[in-house]
Enzyme design. Structure first.
Site, PDB file in Angstrom:
ATOM      1  N   MET A 105     -12.076   4.431  -0.065  1.00 22.59           N
ATOM      2  CA  MET A 105     -12.696   4.728   1.236  1.00 22.59           C
ATOM      3  C   MET A 105     -13.373   6.077   1.128  1.00 22.59           C
ATOM      4  O   MET A 105     -12.944   7.091   1.706  1.00 22.59           O
ATOM      5  CB  MET A 105     -11.609   4.705   2.325  1.00 22.59           C
ATOM      6  CG  MET A 105     -11.134   3.291   2.637  1.00 22.59           C
ATOM      7  SD  MET A 105      -9.543   3.256   3.475  1.00 22.59           S
ATOM      8  CE  MET A 105      -8.449   3.307   2.067  1.00 22.59           C
ATOM      9  N   GLY A 141       1.199  -1.875   4.189  1.00 23.28           N
ATOM     10  CA  GLY A 141       1.700  -0.525   3.994  1.00 23.28           C
ATOM     11  C   GLY A 141       2.990  -0.285   4.752  1.00 23.28           C
ATOM     12  O   GLY A 141       4.085  -0.333   4.193  1.00 23.28           O
ATOM     13  N   SER A 157       0.849  -1.201   0.000  1.00 23.92           N
ATOM     14  CA  SER A 157       0.000   0.000   0.000  1.00 23.92           C
ATOM     15  C   SER A 157       0.877   1.241   0.000  1.00 23.92           C
ATOM     16  O   SER A 157       1.669   1.454   0.928  1.00 23.92           O
ATOM     17  CB  SER A 157      -0.896   0.008   1.241  1.00 23.92           C
ATOM     18  OG  SER A 157      -1.344   1.335   1.472  1.00 23.92           O
ATOM     19  N   HIS A 188      -8.479   1.115  -3.533  1.00 26.33           N
ATOM     20  CA  HIS A 188      -9.359   0.914  -2.373  1.00 26.33           C
ATOM     21  C   HIS A 188     -10.042   2.246  -2.060  1.00 26.33           C
ATOM     22  O   HIS A 188      -9.419   3.172  -1.558  1.00 26.33           O
ATOM     23  CB  HIS A 188      -8.489   0.422  -1.206  1.00 26.33           C
ATOM     24  CG  HIS A 188      -9.224   0.197   0.066  1.00 26.33           C
ATOM     25  ND1 HIS A 188      -8.576  -0.058   1.261  1.00 26.33           N
ATOM     26  CD2 HIS A 188     -10.552   0.169   0.356  1.00 26.33           C
ATOM     27  CE1 HIS A 188      -9.474  -0.213   2.220  1.00 26.33           C
ATOM     28  NE2 HIS A 188     -10.681  -0.067   1.707  1.00 26.33           N
ATOM     29  N   ASP A 202      -6.380  -6.334   4.837  1.00 24.69           N
ATOM     30  CA  ASP A 202      -5.758  -5.011   4.779  1.00 24.69           C
ATOM     31  C   ASP A 202      -5.756  -4.383   6.166  1.00 24.69           C
ATOM     32  O   ASP A 202      -6.815  -4.164   6.757  1.00 24.69           O
ATOM     33  CB  ASP A 202      -6.569  -4.148   3.787  1.00 24.69           C
ATOM     34  CG  ASP A 202      -5.974  -2.768   3.564  1.00 24.69           C
ATOM     35  OD1 ASP A 202      -4.890  -2.482   4.095  1.00 24.69           O
ATOM     36  OD2 ASP A 202      -6.625  -1.983   2.842  1.00 24.69           O
ATOM     37  N   GLY A 245      -8.599   4.208   7.528  1.00 27.95           N
ATOM     38  CA  GLY A 245      -8.321   5.625   7.688  1.00 27.95           C
ATOM     39  C   GLY A 245      -6.851   5.956   7.823  1.00 27.95           C
ATOM     40  O   GLY A 245      -6.421   7.026   7.413  1.00 27.95           O
ATOM     41  N   ASP A 260      -4.694   3.672  -1.633  1.00 32.39           N
ATOM     42  CA  ASP A 260      -5.726   4.000  -0.652  1.00 32.39           C
ATOM     43  C   ASP A 260      -6.306   5.390  -0.906  1.00 32.39           C
ATOM     44  O   ASP A 260      -5.657   6.406  -0.656  1.00 32.39           O
ATOM     45  CB  ASP A 260      -5.143   3.928   0.763  1.00 32.39           C
ATOM     46  CG  ASP A 260      -4.958   2.493   1.200  1.00 32.39           C
ATOM     47  OD1 ASP A 260      -5.926   1.716   1.107  1.00 32.39           O
ATOM     48  OD2 ASP A 260      -3.840   2.142   1.621  1.00 32.39           O
ATOM     49  N   MET A 264     -11.349  -5.940   6.048  1.00 31.59           N
ATOM     50  CA  MET A 264     -10.489  -4.978   6.745  1.00 31.59           C
ATOM     51  C   MET A 264     -10.082  -5.545   8.107  1.00 31.59           C
ATOM     52  O   MET A 264     -10.942  -5.966   8.891  1.00 31.59           O
ATOM     53  CB  MET A 264     -11.223  -3.647   6.958  1.00 31.59           C
ATOM     54  CG  MET A 264     -11.421  -2.815   5.696  1.00 31.59           C
ATOM     55  SD  MET A 264      -9.884  -2.423   4.824  1.00 31.59           S
ATOM     56  CE  MET A 264      -9.022  -1.442   6.071  1.00 31.59           C
ATOM     57  N   MET A 284      -8.865   8.141   0.138  1.00 34.27           N
ATOM     58  CA  MET A 284      -9.637   8.565   1.324  1.00 34.27           C
ATOM     59  C   MET A 284     -10.158   9.973   1.093  1.00 34.27           C
ATOM     60  O   MET A 284      -9.411  10.834   0.607  1.00 34.27           O
ATOM     61  CB  MET A 284      -8.745   8.538   2.564  1.00 34.27           C
ATOM     62  CG  MET A 284      -8.108   7.182   2.832  1.00 34.27           C
ATOM     63  SD  MET A 284      -7.168   7.198   4.367  1.00 34.27           S
ATOM     64  CE  MET A 284      -6.433   5.561   4.329  1.00 34.27           C
ATOM     65  N   HIS A 319      -1.341  -1.291  -4.173  1.00 37.44           N
ATOM     66  CA  HIS A 319      -2.581  -0.940  -3.481  1.00 37.44           C
ATOM     67  C   HIS A 319      -2.612   0.576  -3.252  1.00 37.44           C
ATOM     68  O   HIS A 319      -1.685   1.161  -2.695  1.00 37.44           O
ATOM     69  CB  HIS A 319      -2.626  -1.685  -2.143  1.00 37.44           C
ATOM     70  CG  HIS A 319      -3.899  -1.538  -1.380  1.00 37.44           C
ATOM     71  ND1 HIS A 319      -5.027  -2.294  -1.632  1.00 37.44           N
ATOM     72  CD2 HIS A 319      -4.220  -0.719  -0.343  1.00 37.44           C
ATOM     73  CE1 HIS A 319      -5.983  -1.950  -0.785  1.00 37.44           C
ATOM     74  NE2 HIS A 319      -5.528  -0.995   0.009  1.00 37.44           N
ATOM     75  N   GLY A 353      -2.487  -3.705   9.354  1.00 40.01           N
ATOM     76  CA  GLY A 353      -1.705  -4.389  10.381  1.00 40.01           C
ATOM     77  C   GLY A 353      -1.056  -5.680   9.930  1.00 40.01           C
ATOM     78  O   GLY A 353      -0.683  -6.510  10.765  1.00 40.01           O
TER      79      GLY A 353
HETATM   80  C1  DX5 Z   1      -6.060   1.563   5.988  1.00 37.68           C
HETATM   81  C2  DX5 Z   1      -5.685   1.303   4.546  1.00 37.68           C
HETATM   82  C3  DX5 Z   1      -4.560   0.355   4.420  1.00 37.68           C
HETATM   83  C4  DX5 Z   1      -3.280   0.848   5.026  1.00 37.68           C
HETATM   84  C5  DX5 Z   1      -2.588  -0.332   5.612  1.00 37.68           C
HETATM   85  O1  DX5 Z   1      -7.204   2.334   6.050  1.00 37.68           O
HETATM   86  O2  DX5 Z   1      -6.778   0.767   3.833  1.00 37.68           O
HETATM   87  O3  DX5 Z   1      -4.367  -0.084   3.085  1.00 37.68           O
HETATM   88  O4  DX5 Z   1      -2.412   1.452   4.114  1.00 37.68           O
HETATM   89  O5  DX5 Z   1      -1.483   0.100   6.317  1.00 37.68           O
HETATM   90  P1  DX5 Z   1      -0.709  -0.849   7.299  1.00 37.68           P
HETATM   91  O6  DX5 Z   1      -0.252  -2.052   6.510  1.00 37.68           O
HETATM   92  O7  DX5 Z   1       0.431  -0.002   7.780  1.00 37.68           O
HETATM   93  O8  DX5 Z   1      -1.650  -1.236   8.393  1.00 37.68           O
HETATM   94 ZN    ZN Z   2      -6.353  -0.185   1.809  1.00 34.71          ZN
END
Ligand code: DX5
Ligand code: ZN
Length: 232
Positions: free
Chosen positions: A80, A209, A20, A78, A187, A154, A47, A149, A49, A45, A189
């Protein structure tokens, strides 16, 4: 990169890694995408937002267009955002390959998924930790990707919510029992300590990420460590 691991009862599985770029250095985003590609990523990936569905404000179609020439890998977008139907066309035109909408953000989920297919993209739905898997029951035949998720969306760098491992396993059973071939992404952690649990639960695509883009190591080193944790 594609990793083969044996999963009890289901034979070898191809596990895909989707770095990500949310945790990448935005000052040299194109280079970071190239680094992930060369390190063996399967998807990039992205993100998106909107500051409404989630508090953070990140990437729009212009940025997707900007990174498109940097890689031939599928761009896994993705969304959001509220009212994702308003942006589907723009992201497709910008070069997105997969468009994943949040179930919670769609009043007309079925229609949005049809719209994604109409613009030539693969269609996915993401489900927040507090949302039941049942919300996608009626659209399973339309799905190329299910994204469970494992954090509340976020922000990058959050800790994986342990209960989501069992949720992924339940989703795996639903897909297998129904004979659906949708990819099962997780996605949030995902790192060398948690990736294996998610794969054992039945995930086929790992989004990561901060485990891939960080200031402790190169993207290639980080990807290698993630890969090694799956092979252990
Ligand atoms: C969170 C995103 C993830 C995020 C994951 O809202 O959708 O894609 O980048 O980041 P890590 O892998 O650091 O949890
Ligand atoms: Zn994501």
């Amino acid at each position: 990169m594609t990793i083969s691991t044996s999963m009890p009862g289901s034979g070898p599985q191809r596990i895909k890694l989707a770095p990500s770029i949310l945790s990448a250095d935005f000052g040299r985003l194109g280079e970071q995408v190239v680094e992930a590609d060369q390190a063996g990523a399967d998807y990039i990936h992205v993100d998106v937002m909107d500051g409404r569905f989630v508090p953070n404000l990140t990437i729009g179609p212009v940025v997707v267009e900007g990174i498109r020439p940097a890689t031939k890998l599928p761009l896994d977008v993705h969304m959001m955002v509220v009212e994702p139907e308003r942006l589907v066309g723009d992201f497709a035109k910008a070069g997105a390959d997969h468009l994943i909408v949040q179930a919670e953000a769609c009043t007309h989920l079925h229609r949005v998924l049809q719209q994604i297919h109409e613009v030539g993209c693969r269609a996915g739905v993401a489900i927040n930790p507090g949302t039941s898997l049942s919300v996608i029951e009626e659209v399973l035949p339309l799905l190329d990707v299910v994204l469970v998720m494992s954090v509340n969306p976020g922000f990058g760098g959050q800790k994986l919510i342990p209960e989501t491992v069992a949720k992924v396993a339940r989703m795996r059973r639903i897909l297998d029992e129904g004979g659906y071939s949708a990819e099962l992404q997780v996605d949030g952690g995902v790192n060398e300590a948690t990736a294996r649990d998610m794969v054992d639960a039945g995930a086929t695509v790992l989004v990561a990420g901060s485990a891939v883009f960080n200031d402790k190591e190169t993207v290639a080193e980080a990807m290698d460590r993630l890969r090694a944790s799956l092979e252990a």
